[in-house]
Design an enzyme around this catalytic site. Structure first.
Site, mmCIF file in Angstrom:
data_model
loop_
_atom_site.group_PDB
_atom_site.id
_atom_site.type_symbol
_atom_site.label_atom_id
_atom_site.label_comp_id
_atom_site.label_asym_id
_atom_site.label_seq_id
_atom_site.Cartn_x
_atom_site.Cartn_y
_atom_site.Cartn_z
ATOM 1 N N GLY A 26 0.820 -1.208 0.000
ATOM 2 C CA GLY A 26 0.000 0.000 0.000
ATOM 3 C C GLY A 26 0.846 1.247 0.000
ATOM 4 C CD GLU A 54 4.795 -3.550 -3.640
ATOM 5 O OE1 GLU A 54 4.125 -4.539 -3.938
ATOM 6 O OE2 GLU A 54 4.598 -2.406 -4.119
ATOM 7 C CB CYS A 87 3.614 -1.562 -7.103
ATOM 8 S SG CYS A 87 2.364 -2.751 -6.695
#
Lengths: 530, 530
Positions: B241, B265, B302
């Protein structure tokens, strides 16, 4: 070799400009020459800049070149001969035989890491070859290897002036991983540190590795150490010492813009469980073994048996009686430093004044300036469960026996323990069922479990774990002794669809390092190219 | 299946008593039924107590039983059929095809961990047999295996409602390691979470693993999550997140009496380097590939390419022009949540108002309630090096092109970068020399390096690294995707001089698990007993 009292910043001998540190002969209280003046922020900056400049070249040295470098360090240390042993004896008060053994262990450790480096398993090479025809999407060619984290700061321990110091396990494993190392010398053995540091620096030169791969700095207090850990170019920390010292470094490491891992080995009381049948059948032998382990090296081992857990009753009473008999003949031994000796006395006094513990055995009264009188205390499980201070490590030859009323209480006491480096099980065949039922709890509490031995004595080998849950260490996932210690200083990198010419040699198609890779989901049984 | 709006504490369906969380269709802004009431400290207590009670039994399940459990979870998820896809579509606005692919990936991931568990390499068994005759001291029998850390708290991501959520990579790898898991559902897809949570709970029952192995709790805000991470029985955390969310969990984990590892992460801008020859020869293809990767899934990955680095000049101008052409036809896409959409708009506004950046390309204007207009900005290297805010991740379809005046400036820009999940190299043969010279820097900055691809798209396999130096993740030593993710949840334990009957099966002399052990310093080439 004449000791200079100077730091080593790469290949340069540099005089510090801060407070002086002096070795002290703890047996006599005599200060030793020369003085070592502490380094400043500028020296930290120089050492870090050199380490950073060395990183990219050093981490791509061939496995054999890196192995030779580690072996050369061992040879250079051996080449120091008696001078090293003499100086270490003066600075630590440790017996000569112990230091000879420790030197052998230190050099064996360096050679073990040389073998580990050459075997290359630590590279953990994984290859998933491309699948251009795969549906619904093709798979890229993916290859993974481990690379070193970067420069490592190492803080040696007072109690192992060779094996956990300048060229000890942290330094050897970090160098093996491909990390430059900056050691902050322990103030208790500055001359020993200089001798070993110069041996490492000679190996650096002889093996033509970049000079920044090794530096040695001095500093009293925590200022220099914190500066080192806070430098942006330091990427990991190895530490062996007190809980407060370790926690201070962890805090500094976490306060950085980029937090870094700290491997701190801090505090452990190494419980020994005396199971009923063993205690009944081997009372004298257990008492003798316990006293020998307790008093070894004035109790100054991280794995010293500081806690004994057993069912109360006649067998335990007999054990305590026998311990008292043996201990009263145990001579007071010189401790490593005045600070350690006064901390020991404070710890013993706290136990002596604690109404929940009673003194059950003592060694001979201390004579010399830094001598340690051994003590064994007894408490009940209920008291132990109530009073957290009874779990505090007393570094030295002190131990606490916890009397339990039932097996259930033994289990409770174990569940109540903080994390430990070791737990020892003294057991006979009739104890196996109880031991089996306690094993899951014990595994959760310690990094190493021993049957029918004593926790002092840590083998340097592949299977060793010198680690354990907090506060034994700051990172239970690792060991600071044994070949697996190299894994602390590595991180994985994945290379996707790289042309072969751009791949590092560990990952090239021709497999020039002869590694048994994890290839397309299978471990290669023999070494082959693709 | 009727959604209940309840939590799952072990096999029990439990209604929360805190603020309600509701799924929201981001394409329409419509709130979805049912409401999920958040859990309290008492629910955290219940889930942790169950997880703790499950640990010792679950972690000694056989490798095949654990593999079957993971496979059963995959089957149960597949068995949810269209209901899962429909609900996930409503809650996320993601296209159906994408969610079908993500479900396949999630189930493949569970099956990969089943294979990894069965292969047993993660146990990292090391045996150093006794050497009773060794001089000067005999060697004990020493055996090492890995055991799970303990119960793990998992915080799923909004952008992968299946693959990085309730039964995603963190959960699968923790269960594979032998850790019970407590998932805090992401508030953006509570119904999807309930469906998957119930599938896992059914697998728990069907496979007769202890019920505490899996719980699913809900909570708005950070209170419940912090309570979970602070519970003494939780021993590790998996999180995907935002940087602020990850840092809050890390802080809570470190403030505990026993600090625990957090695998967070968090934040990455995934630089893409356009090398001169490639940029010159493949301008249109690179522009098209870049726009496709940038706008994929509204940029909500991401690994979204948020930074492009190249030499300034006509080729880069042509690239920017082509990007602008392509991007203007790129439709605005619905983002996952109103919060993500407003954070995106704020990030874009900050760049638009930054005098050091200029807007170079934009997608179609956003129409619907949570739609995202793509943007590409341009800046100069000197400005990028001056203004740290230009490194901030803008989660969504925004990217910044950094124009460099020289190769030296390219290197400077790369050295200046924070840690990244990925770095992409677009290069041709004539670029190899420059790429080779930059590679050491790139390796230090990212977990995965790609040649001539785009960073979006993360293969689930042995060689994948989805990780990288801080702030990409909180622990560069690990990956959250791929089979190596299991290693995050393990710690080594050494057994010294254990009778065979007391050893865990992984370490018994007969080698009943058929492991290729590191035996007396050598990796066993074939499987045999001692």
């Amino acid at each position: 070799m004449t000791l200079t009292g100077h730091m080593l910043i790469g290949q340069h001998t540099v005089a510090g400009n801060r407070d002086a540190i002096r070795g002290l002969d703890p047996a006599t209280g005599t200060a030793l020459e020369p003085a070592y003046f502490g380094g400043s922020a500028e020296h930290v900056e120089q050492a870090c800049a050199l380490a950073w400049a060395a990183l990219d070249r050093y981490r791509e040295t061939t496995l054999s070149a890196r192995g030779e470098f580690l072996e050369r360090i061992a040879e250079e240390i051996e080449g120091l001969g008696d001078e090293l042993i003499d100086r270490a004896t003066s600075e630590t008060g440790l017996p000569r035989a112990r230091l000879l053994g420790e030197r052998a262990r230190t050099c064996q450790q360096l050679r073990m890491f040389a073998r580990t480096v050459r075997a290359g398993e630590w590279l953990d090479v994984r290859v998933d070859p491309a699948q251009p025809q795969r549906q619904p999407l093709p798979r890229s060619d993916l290859r993974q290897r481990q690379i070193p984290l970067g420069p490592v700061a190492v803080f040696g321990a007072s109690n192992f002036p060779l094996a956990f110091s300048v060229a000890g396990g942290d330094t050897a494993s970090a160098l093996a991983a491909g990390c430059p190392v900056i050691v902050k010398a322990h103030g208790a053995h500055p001359g020993t540190s200089e001798l070993v540091g110069r041996a490492v620096a000679r190996a650096v030169k002889a093996c033509d590795v970049p000079e920044g791969v090794f530096s040695l700095v001095y500093g009293s207090g925590r200022e220099l150490g914190i500066a080192l850990v806070s430098d942006r170019r330091i990427k990991a920390v190895g530490f062996t010492g007190s809980r407060s010292g370790g926690l201070a470094l962890i805090q500094a490491a976490q306060a950085r813009p980029e937090p870094i891992p700290v491997y701190a080995e801090m505090s452990s009381i190494n419980p020994v469980l005396l199971f009923p049948a063993a205690l009944h059948q081997r009372t004298p032998a257990l008492a003798e073994g316990f006293v020998a382990s307790l008093t070894l090296g004035a109790g100054q081992f991280c794995t010293n048996p500081g806690l004994v857990i057993a069912r109360q009753g006649p067998a335990l009473d007999a054990f305590v009686g026998r311990v008292a008999e043996r201990l009263q003949h145990s001579p007071a031994q010189t401790m490593l430093t005045p600070d350690i000796c006064s901390a020991y006395k404070a710890g013993v006094n706290a136990l002596a004044q604690n109404s929940r513990a009673r003194i059950a055995a003592s060694g001979q009264i201390a004579g010399g300036p830094n001598a340690c009188q051994a003590h064994v205390f007894v408490t009940d499980a209920a008291d132990f469960l109530t009073d957290h201070s009874l779990q505090a490590e007393v570094f030295g030859a002190a131990s606490l026996i916890v009397q339990c009323a039932s097996d259930a209480e033994i289990r409770q006491v174990i569940e109540h323990l903080e994390g430990q480096l070791t737990t020892t099980l003294q057991l006979d065949d009739d104890d196996l069922e109880l031991a089996r039922s306690l094993l899951p709890t014990l595994e959760r509490k310690a990094g190493r479990l021993l049957v029918n031995g004593w926790p002092t004595g840590v083998e340097v080998c592949d299977a060793m774990v010198h680690g354990g849950p907090f506060p034994a260490t700051s990172d239970a996932r690792t060991t600071s002794v044994g070949s697996a210690a190299i894994l602390r200083f590595l991180r994985p990198v994945c290379y996707q669809d790289f042309p072969d010419s751009l791949l590092p040699s560990a990952l090239k198609q021709a497999n020039p390092l002869h590694l048994r890779r994890l290839f397309d989901g299978q471990r290669e049984a023999s070494i082959h190219a693709e």
